[in-house]
Design a protein around this motif. Structure first.
Motif, PDB file in Angstrom:
ATOM      1  N   ARG A   1       0.850  -1.178   0.035  1.00  0.00           N
ATOM      2  CA  ARG A   1      -0.072   0.225   0.076  1.00  0.00           C
ATOM      3  C   ARG A   1       0.818   1.246  -0.171  1.00  0.00           C
ATOM      4  NH1 ARG A   1      -3.901  -0.968   4.900  1.00  0.00           N
ATOM      5  NH2 ARG A   1      -4.579   1.205   4.459  1.00  0.00           N
ATOM      6  N   ASP A   2       2.277   1.111   0.376  1.00  0.00           N
ATOM      7  CA  ASP A   2       3.092   2.446   0.336  1.00  0.00           C
ATOM      8  C   ASP A   2       3.333   2.574  -1.080  1.00  0.00           C
ATOM      9  OD1 ASP A   2       5.067   4.396   0.419  1.00  0.00           O
ATOM     10  OD2 ASP A   2       5.950   3.288   2.163  1.00  0.00           O
ATOM     11  N   PRO A   3       2.836   3.795  -1.627  1.00  0.00           N
ATOM     12  CA  PRO A   3       3.213   4.323  -3.016  1.00  0.00           C
ATOM     13  C   PRO A   3       4.770   4.522  -3.328  1.00  0.00           C
ATOM     14  CG  PRO A   3       2.423   6.150  -1.614  1.00  0.00           C
ATOM     15  CD  PRO A   3       2.114   4.720  -0.798  1.00  0.00           C
ATOM     16  N   GLY A   4       5.467   4.595  -2.490  1.00  0.00           N
ATOM     17  CA  GLY A   4       7.155   4.770  -2.521  1.00  0.00           C
ATOM     18  C   GLY A   4       7.632   3.403  -2.802  1.00  0.00           C
ATOM     19  N   LEU A   5       6.842   2.366  -2.671  1.00  0.00           N
ATOM     20  CA  LEU A   5       7.393   1.002  -2.986  1.00  0.00           C
ATOM     21  C   LEU A   5       6.915   0.222  -4.375  1.00  0.00           C
ATOM     22  CD1 LEU A   5       7.808  -0.729   0.588  1.00  0.00           C
ATOM     23  CD2 LEU A   5       9.567   0.405  -0.812  1.00  0.00           C
ATOM     24  N   SER A   6       7.725  -0.177  -5.139  1.00  0.00           N
ATOM     25  CA  SER A   6       7.172  -0.875  -6.161  1.00  0.00           C
ATOM     26  C   SER A   6       6.646  -2.479  -6.240  1.00  0.00           C
ATOM     27  CB  SER A   6       7.977  -1.014  -7.277  1.00  0.00           C
ATOM     28  OG  SER A   6       8.978  -1.762  -7.146  1.00  0.00           O
ATOM     29  N   LEU A   7       5.883  -2.859  -6.879  1.00  0.00           N
ATOM     30  CA  LEU A   7       5.463  -4.416  -6.324  1.00  0.00           C
ATOM     31  C   LEU A   7       6.637  -5.301  -6.694  1.00  0.00           C
ATOM     32  CD1 LEU A   7       2.969  -6.068  -5.881  1.00  0.00           C
ATOM     33  CD2 LEU A   7       2.627  -6.508  -8.171  1.00  0.00           C
ATOM     34  N   LEU A   8       7.668  -5.057  -7.268  1.00  0.00           N
ATOM     35  CA  LEU A   8       9.026  -5.904  -7.152  1.00  0.00           C
ATOM     36  C   LEU A   8       9.517  -5.822  -5.960  1.00  0.00           C
ATOM     37  CD1 LEU A   8      10.336  -5.035 -10.913  1.00  0.00           C
ATOM     38  CD2 LEU A   8       9.399  -7.300  -9.938  1.00  0.00           C
ATOM     39  N   ASP A   9       9.581  -4.603  -5.285  1.00  0.00           N
ATOM     40  CA  ASP A   9      10.115  -4.195  -4.144  1.00  0.00           C
ATOM     41  C   ASP A   9       9.636  -5.115  -3.092  1.00  0.00           C
ATOM     42  OD1 ASP A   9      11.949  -2.258  -4.873  1.00  0.00           O
ATOM     43  OD2 ASP A   9      10.662  -0.715  -4.706  1.00  0.00           O
ATOM     44  N   VAL A  10       8.415  -5.232  -3.213  1.00  0.00           N
ATOM     45  CA  VAL A  10       7.721  -6.075  -2.141  1.00  0.00           C
ATOM     46  C   VAL A  10       7.987  -7.604  -2.485  1.00  0.00           C
ATOM     47  CG1 VAL A  10       5.560  -6.794  -1.114  1.00  0.00           C
ATOM     48  CG2 VAL A  10       5.968  -4.474  -2.091  1.00  0.00           C
ATOM     49  N   GLN A  11       7.880  -7.902  -3.679  1.00  0.00           N
ATOM     50  CA  GLN A  11       8.209  -9.420  -4.171  1.00  0.00           C
ATOM     51  C   GLN A  11       9.837  -9.807  -3.483  1.00  0.00           C
ATOM     52  OE1 GLN A  11       8.888 -10.104  -8.327  1.00  0.00           O
ATOM     53  NE2 GLN A  11       8.936 -12.620  -8.080  1.00  0.00           N
ATOM     54  N   THR A  12      10.748  -8.757  -3.733  1.00  0.00           N
ATOM     55  CA  THR A  12      12.046  -9.163  -3.158  1.00  0.00           C
ATOM     56  C   THR A  12      12.164  -9.472  -1.898  1.00  0.00           C
ATOM     57  OG1 THR A  12      13.025  -7.845  -5.227  1.00  0.00           O
ATOM     58  CG2 THR A  12      14.417  -8.035  -3.324  1.00  0.00           C
ATOM     59  N   ILE A  13      11.413  -8.518  -1.019  1.00  0.00           N
ATOM     60  CA  ILE A  13      11.419  -8.715   0.529  1.00  0.00           C
ATOM     61  C   ILE A  13      10.759  -9.923   0.915  1.00  0.00           C
ATOM     62  CG2 ILE A  13      10.707  -7.428   2.714  1.00  0.00           C
ATOM     63  CD1 ILE A  13      13.016  -6.207   1.274  1.00  0.00           C
ATOM     64  N   LEU A  14       9.578 -10.236   0.461  1.00  0.00           N
ATOM     65  CA  LEU A  14       8.770 -11.383   0.668  1.00  0.00           C
ATOM     66  C   LEU A  14       9.516 -12.719   0.331  1.00  0.00           C
ATOM     67  CD1 LEU A  14       5.055 -10.116   0.528  1.00  0.00           C
ATOM     68  CD2 LEU A  14       6.497 -10.104   2.567  1.00  0.00           C
ATOM     69  N   GLY A  15      10.211 -12.617  -0.764  1.00  0.00           N
ATOM     70  CA  GLY A  15      10.839 -13.865  -1.265  1.00  0.00           C
ATOM     71  C   GLY A  15      10.103 -14.662  -2.103  1.00  0.00           C
TER      72      GLY A  15
END
Length: 410
Positions: A338-352
């Protein structure tokens, strides 16, 4: 001996045969028969399974599923290498209507088993086999028989069959070598899974839970979890060298790939880690980060998953909830998505996540927010119905002129 097409599924009772025990050899878990001897076909398969880089937890999981399958085959009088799709079909039917064996009779949870918690709106676990368990069992059996068929032993074909492709043909039967392979059909007796959305803990519920935690260790591990999105098993594997204090990073071993990955955590999580370390003393580079609070024989033991579950179980009992460690991971994923400063690829990387499609589920609207908006909509409609009618227009005025003057429709 049962006839394959007329078995009375309800009458099948699995014998208390065999056990899965921990071993110090290269294969960390052993399936033993009723006499305490290793079951040779299973151990040969698990040896190969271990050599392919699978974790000890996965080896145990596969061994437990194969133990249940062996007990079923004994109950129906079929040798493992003579199993057919009929046995797999009846095994799935048996799982769907059976109750799991438990180590102890339910006491406190007997009234809540299978019900929905009014605060979290999550269903309490019961003693039935879930669709995910049955699907995992089918995948284990498929892999086991694939291994023996590849060796030229076992049955002539895999009893855990896949559905045929479109048009009744085998999937990829006429594959164009210039085109990528499409996914094969699902396993024939896999139950369908209802679509489940990850739920984010509301902030007030998160604050209530955090307040009830009884130690700096417990506060530290949930603060690290909710800010990094790591899995509980990944956090429990951390050692002292896996914390970068200056950069606010922790290192975990990913569950699936076994790859090392550094994850950012919040400043608050670092503070709670410091407080926890002050409580238990220095932790060496190779020492486990998460340890028991009390010593046994002068030493602290590594905190295991069962002990961590017990911490949450006690906290949930105080709050009347049924939150789990995985809810913290979902909360982290939803907050980041939900953070506009993060891309979906960022979230994918962190969640693995291996696939971006898995991460996309965190983009779906949160139920609580949808409910809030809809309830406001319904309340506004009720308020509009109960509002007094507008006063009548005083005599002598033209309604059309008033509409133009006050912005009404001409």
């Amino acid at each position: 001996m049962f006839d394959a097409d007329s078995r009375e599924i309800e009458a099948i009772r699995l014998p208390l045969w065999g056990q899965v025990v921990k071993d110090q050899g290269v294969v960390p878990w052993v399936l033993q028969d009723g006499l305490g001897e290793p079951v040779a076909p299973v151990q040969t398969f698990l040896r190969d399974f271990t050599a392919r880089g699978n974790s000890a937890g996965s080896v145990r999981s596969y061994a437990m599923d194969l133990l249940r399958w062996w007990r079923f085959l004994i109950a129906v009088g079929v040798a493992w290498d003579h199993a057919t799709p009929c046995e797999v079909r009846d095994f799935v039917l048996w799982l769907q209507q059976s109750t799991k064996p438990v180590a102890a009779v339910r006491k406190q949870s007997v009234e809540t088993a299978g019900t929905v918690n009014p605060i979290t709106r999550k269903t309490y676990l019961d003693d039935k086999y879930k669709p995910t368990t049955i699907r995992h069992s089918n995948a284990v059996l498929r892999s086991f028989y694939d291994y023996w068929i590849e060796r030229g032993e076992g049955p002539m074909f895999n009893p855990v069959v896949r559905e045929l492709g479109r048009g009744g043909s085998r999937a990829n039967a006429h594959h164009n070598p210039l085109q990528p392979f499409r996914a094969e059909g699902r396993l024939r007796y896999n139950p369908r899974l209802p679509k489940r959305k990850p739920r984010m803990m509301p902030d007030d519920e998160w604050n209530r839970l955090f307040k009830e935690l009884g130690s700096n260790r417990d506060r530290a591990i949930v603060a690290v979890d909710v800010s990094s999105g790591a899995r509980a098993s990944e956090l429990l594997g951390m050692a002292g060298a896996d914390i970068d204090w200056g950069q606010q990073l922790v290192r975990v071993i990913r569950k699936g790939s076994r790859a090392e990955q550094w994850l950012p955590v919040s400043a608050e999580a670092i503070v709670w880690l410091r407080l926890y370390f002050n409580d238990i003393g220095a932790i060496g580079p190779t020492d486990p980060v998460w340890q028991t609070l009390y010593r046994r024989n002068g030493k602290r033991a590594p905190l295991n998953y069962d002990a961590l579950r017990a911490v949450l179980r006690r906290t949930n009992a105080k709050l009347g909830t049924n939150w789990t460690m995985h809810d913290f991971r979902h909360t982290a994923g939803k907050r980041m998505a939900r953070d506009p400063g993060l891309s979906l690829l960022d979230v994918q990387t962190i969640l693995g996540h291996a696939h971006l499609s898995t991460t996309q589920i965190y983009l779906e609207e949160d139920d609580d927010e949808v409910f809030t908006r809809v309830l406001k909509h319904l309340a506004d409609r009720e308020e509009a119905k109960q509002a007094p009618p507008p006063p009548p227009i005083a005599g002598g005025y033209n309604p059309e002129d008033l509409d133009i003057l006050f912005g009404g429709q001409p």
